[in-house]
Design a protein around this motif. Structure first.
Motif, mmCIF file in Angstrom:
data_model
loop_
_atom_site.group_PDB
_atom_site.id
_atom_site.type_symbol
_atom_site.label_atom_id
_atom_site.label_comp_id
_atom_site.label_asym_id
_atom_site.label_seq_id
_atom_site.Cartn_x
_atom_site.Cartn_y
_atom_site.Cartn_z
ATOM 1 N N GLU A 1 -1.981 3.344 4.700
ATOM 2 C CA GLU A 1 -2.787 2.591 5.389
ATOM 3 C C GLU A 1 -3.076 3.209 6.872
ATOM 4 O O GLU A 1 -2.585 4.039 7.218
ATOM 5 C CB GLU A 1 -2.023 1.107 5.518
ATOM 6 C CG GLU A 1 -2.101 0.153 4.647
ATOM 7 C CD GLU A 1 -3.435 -0.344 4.222
ATOM 8 O OE1 GLU A 1 -4.389 -0.428 5.200
ATOM 9 O OE2 GLU A 1 -3.587 -1.386 3.321
ATOM 10 N N SER B 1 0.816 -1.220 0.258
ATOM 11 C CA SER B 1 0.115 -0.181 0.036
ATOM 12 C C SER B 1 1.128 1.201 -0.105
ATOM 13 O O SER B 1 1.949 1.337 0.420
ATOM 14 C CB SER B 1 -0.972 0.081 1.195
ATOM 15 O OG SER B 1 -1.917 -1.199 1.255
ATOM 16 N N PRO C 1 -3.932 -2.059 8.929
ATOM 17 C CA PRO C 1 -4.420 -3.172 8.244
ATOM 18 C C PRO C 1 -4.565 -4.430 8.929
ATOM 19 O O PRO C 1 -3.932 -5.184 9.495
ATOM 20 C CB PRO C 1 -3.380 -3.227 7.141
ATOM 21 C CG PRO C 1 -2.063 -2.903 7.598
ATOM 22 C CD PRO C 1 -2.449 -1.774 8.699
#
Length: 447
Positions: A316, A313, A319
């Motif tokens: 974030e 990513s 997560p």
């Protein structure tokens, strides 16, 4: 806008609830705090799953939870009902609330008579504030911010408007919960008031997300690959911020030196009818090495089958998929965004975002350390989750927050951002000293 009947469910998604974890029958002589959780919908996502997990552990002798879905009931509706928690829907059809839908919400809240309203995500937070303002009695309002916020470029126009409204109104709720320190800092930069902020990270069901040789075998049988094939996974919806392109370009680079590795991708719109994704896979000549599994309801099994988990990513918050992989004893390669340095610690590899070569090098490092080396890292990763992010501990922090607000609600606007901390917390993950989010940090309930 009707109460949904309770239904028994097959053991899908999160598996059956054992009698030991079923909600306790409330004592008739005990005044319970009625908490209404307002959320955009009940589709399967990080915030929605955290709400479900919180409800599954909440002390039902002390708290009386109700869920209000602004739009639709979604796949998690019946799972929540199976906990004995009523679910209502306001059936909003537009991205932004209309006077009619707001009035439906207000009427419902007045009928339910909550003591506390907790919003989930931006639209739920705004709806919670509106509902609290027009409730028939004084109600404590809490927000719950579930994502990082580097800017508004990746947000829908309607969501960007709600985020800006949230910044203007952020001094009104008694508390704003963030699930990561980086998210708190980023929202502070965007204008959110942090005096009423508290950071409570996500928690994980370590008995559900657990190492499993049977999962390893069965998933490989399903995919039609040999048992000794090494699988590297990426779990996440198809969205620019997840940077699937970064992952796939790293996969192509890794295959130059390790041509037998295969890649498993799961998530909403991660399928063979996604034209942009398929085009990139064709361009990189990865079709024979990539498995696109779309959205799955057996994620504990899929996750436990992986040899390496990744997060590619660009941004974030906290997560879930990385904590779940660690709980399964799977070592992770993650980009250096949000609190991932804090979450992973020394149990995986941290690489720069938007850098396919660095991501490929991180994968290669774990591939070349062999199965024994990965097993040692994976064992440490699971121990880290069990020690620092067990669901019961995180749920207890929510309960402590609710108790604090109910017993001394006057403190709601006087506290500073308080971080969930533990020994070994990397200072690199904390907000910069010059950031707007730089405040004294206390553990929840330590004042």
């Amino acid at each position: 806008m009707s109460l949904l009947p309770n239904r028994k469910l097959p053991p899908t998604l999160l598996g059956p609830r054992s009698p030991a974890t079923a909600p306790a029958v409330p004592r008739a002589d005990l005044k319970r705090t009625r908490i209404i959780h307002i959320i955009n919908d009940l589709s399967i996502g990080g915030a929605e799953m955290m709400l479900y997990k919180l409800l599954s552990e909440l002390n039902r002798e002390r708290f009386d939870p109700v869920v209000v879905s602004l739009r639709n009931r979604g796949l998690l509706n019946r799972r929540i009902e199976s906990l004995g928690v009523p679910v209502y829907s306001v059936a909003m059809r537009l991205a932004l609330p209309t006077p009619t839908s707001c009035w439906r919400l207000i009427r419902l809240i007045r009928r339910l008579k909550p003591d506390l309203i907790q919003g989930w995500m931006y639209h739920g937070n705004l709806a919670a504030q509106i509902a609290g303002a027009f409730a028939s009695r004084t109600v404590t309002v809490v927000w719950n911010v579930r994502q990082s916020l580097h800017g508004l470029n990746y947000e829908k126009r309607s969501t960007a408007i709600v985020i800006k409204l949230g910044a203007l109104l952020s001094s009104l709720p008694a508390r704003v919960i963030y699930n990561s320190k980086s998210a708190a800092a980023q929202h502070g930069v965007m204008g959110y008031q942090l005096q009423n902020g508290v950071v409570i990270p996500n928690g994980f069901i370590t008995k559900l997300f657990t190492p499993s040789l049977e999962a390893r075998r069965s998933v490989r049988t399903e995919l039609g690959v040999a048992e000794d094939v090494l699988l590297i996974g990426l779990v996440g919806r198809y969205h620019p911020v997840k940077d699937h392109e970064n992952f796939l370009r790293a996969a192509a680079l890794l295959l130059r030196s390790h041509p037998d590795v295969q890649f498993v991708l799961c998530g909403e719109k991660v399928n063979w009818i996604n034209p942009a994704l398929c085009s990139l896979i064709d361009e990189l000549k990865l079709a024979e090495r990539v498995h696109l599994l779309d959205q799955r309801q057996d994620m504990p099994r899929i996750t436990a089958a992986l040899d390496i988990a990744t997060s590619s990513s660009r941004a974030e918050s906290f997560p879930n998929v990385i904590g779940e992989a660690m709980s399964c004893g799977v070592p992770c390669v993650v980009t250096d965004v949000s609190d991932l340095v804090w979450i992973v610690g020394e149990t995986g590899r941290i690489v720069p975002p938007r850098n396919a070569r660095a991501l490929a090098d991180g994968m290669r490092d774990l591939v070349e350390m062999g199965s024994e080396g990965r097993a040692i890292l994976g064992k440490s990763a699971r121990e880290r989750v069990i020690k620092h992010f067990p669901l019961k501990e995180i749920e207890s922090r929510y309960e402590a927050l609710y108790e604090d607000l109910m017993t001394r609600p006057d403190r709601g606007r006087s506290s500073v951002v308080r971080y969930h901390e533990f020994s070994g917390h990397s200072s690199a993950a904390a907000p910069d000293a010059n950031s707007q989010a730089s405040e004294p940090r206390l553990r929840l309930g330590s004042e």
